[in-house]
Motif scaffolding. Structure first.
Motif, short mmCIF file in Angstrom:
data_model
loop_
_atom_site.label_atom_id
_atom_site.label_comp_id
_atom_site.label_asym_id
_atom_site.label_seq_id
_atom_site.Cartn_x
_atom_site.Cartn_y
_atom_site.Cartn_z
N LEU A 48 -10.22 6.23 -5.33
CA LEU A 48 -9.99 5.19 -4.33
C LEU A 48 -8.53 5.25 -3.91
N TYR A 49 -8.27 4.98 -2.63
CA TYR A 49 -6.90 5.02 -2.13
C TYR A 49 -6.53 3.69 -1.47
N LEU A 50 -5.23 3.46 -1.43
CA LEU A 50 -4.70 2.36 -0.64
C LEU A 50 -3.50 2.91 0.12
N GLN A 51 -3.68 3.11 1.41
CA GLN A 51 -2.59 3.56 2.27
C GLN A 51 -1.83 2.34 2.75
N MET A 52 -0.55 2.30 2.46
CA MET A 52 0.28 1.14 2.79
C MET A 52 1.34 1.57 3.79
N ASN A 53 1.29 1.02 4.97
CA ASN A 53 2.25 1.32 6.04
C ASN A 53 3.06 0.08 6.38
N SER A 54 4.15 0.29 7.07
CA SER A 54 5.02 -0.81 7.51
C SER A 54 5.33 -1.75 6.35
N LEU A 55 5.73 -1.18 5.24
CA LEU A 55 5.95 -1.98 4.03
C LEU A 55 7.11 -2.94 4.21
N LYS A 56 6.97 -4.09 3.56
CA LYS A 56 7.97 -5.14 3.61
C LYS A 56 8.44 -5.45 2.19
N PRO A 57 9.63 -6.02 2.05
CA PRO A 57 10.09 -6.39 0.70
C PRO A 57 9.11 -7.31 -0.03
N GLU A 58 8.42 -8.15 0.70
CA GLU A 58 7.46 -9.05 0.07
C GLU A 58 6.19 -8.34 -0.43
N ASP A 59 6.06 -7.05 -0.14
CA ASP A 59 4.96 -6.27 -0.71
C ASP A 59 5.28 -5.79 -2.12
N THR A 60 6.50 -6.02 -2.56
CA THR A 60 6.90 -5.61 -3.91
C THR A 60 6.05 -6.33 -4.95
N ALA A 61 5.41 -5.55 -5.81
CA ALA A 61 4.51 -6.12 -6.81
C ALA A 61 3.98 -4.99 -7.69
N VAL A 62 3.30 -5.38 -8.75
CA VAL A 62 2.48 -4.44 -9.50
C VAL A 62 1.10 -4.45 -8.86
N TYR A 63 0.61 -3.28 -8.51
CA TYR A 63 -0.69 -3.15 -7.85
C TYR A 63 -1.72 -2.69 -8.86
N TYR A 64 -2.85 -3.39 -8.87
CA TYR A 64 -3.93 -3.11 -9.81
C TYR A 64 -5.19 -2.69 -9.07
N CYS A 65 -5.89 -1.75 -9.66
CA CYS A 65 -7.21 -1.35 -9.20
C CYS A 65 -8.24 -1.98 -10.14
N ALA A 66 -9.34 -2.45 -9.59
CA ALA A 66 -10.33 -3.12 -10.40
C ALA A 66 -11.74 -2.81 -9.90
N THR A 67 -12.70 -2.87 -10.81
CA THR A 67 -14.10 -2.66 -10.44
C THR A 67 -14.94 -3.83 -10.92
N GLY A 68 -16.01 -4.05 -10.19
CA GLY A 68 -16.93 -5.12 -10.56
C GLY A 68 -18.16 -5.04 -9.69
N ARG A 69 -19.00 -6.05 -9.81
CA ARG A 69 -20.21 -6.11 -8.98
C ARG A 69 -20.33 -7.49 -8.32
N PRO A 70 -19.33 -7.88 -7.55
CA PRO A 70 -19.40 -9.17 -6.88
C PRO A 70 -20.36 -9.15 -5.70
N ILE A 71 -20.89 -10.31 -5.38
CA ILE A 71 -21.58 -10.43 -4.11
C ILE A 71 -20.52 -10.44 -3.01
N ILE A 72 -20.93 -10.15 -1.80
CA ILE A 72 -19.96 -9.98 -0.72
C ILE A 72 -19.11 -11.22 -0.52
N SER A 73 -19.71 -12.39 -0.64
CA SER A 73 -18.96 -13.63 -0.42
C SER A 73 -17.88 -13.83 -1.48
N ALA A 74 -17.96 -13.12 -2.59
CA ALA A 74 -16.98 -13.27 -3.66
C ALA A 74 -16.16 -12.02 -3.87
N ILE A 75 -16.17 -11.12 -2.92
CA ILE A 75 -15.52 -9.83 -3.11
C ILE A 75 -14.01 -9.98 -3.24
#
Length: 125
Positions: free
Chosen positions: A79-106
């Protein structure tokens, strides 16, 4: 169970781009929804983007819509996350996660039960 493993974080200047990767360790993402969340120091974990591995729509948090793109390479189980036009407020630890949510709870982090160790993204001004 499949274990997400993130990579690709780093330091980038504001306005720059970065691509994060999330590999499936010990299995495959088939049958799961896969998502990116992030957590900045002193803040709650925030939904970034998600999609079902089988296909369909992609979902984004309001703060990243139009700048970030979630995608997959099925053959590489990545899985990828392409991040463009980055801002200082995008600074964070980024986590990847898996699950089986229904669409309304994705966007709900409680619906995800396998999490990666996180990768740090720092955007300088």
């Amino acid at each position: 169970q499949v274990q997400p493993v993130e990579s690709g974080g780093g330091l980038v200047q504001a306005g720059g781009s970065l691509r994060l990767s999330c590999a499936a360790s010990g299995g495959a993402f088939n049958g799961y929804a896969v998502a990116w969340f992030r957590q900045a120091p002193g803040k709650e974990r925030e939904f970034v983007a998600a999609m079902r591995w089988s296909g369909g729509n992609a979902y984004y948090g309001d703060s990243v819509k139009g700048r970030f793109t979630i995608s997959k390479a099925s053959a590489e189980h990545t899985l990828y996350l392409q991040m463009n036009s980055l801002k200082p407020e995008d600074t964070a630890v980024y986590y990847c996660a898996t699950g089986r949510p229904i669409i309304s709870a994705i966007r709900d982090e409680q619906m995800y039960y396998q999490w990666g160790q996180g990768t740090q993204v720092t955007v300088s001004s």
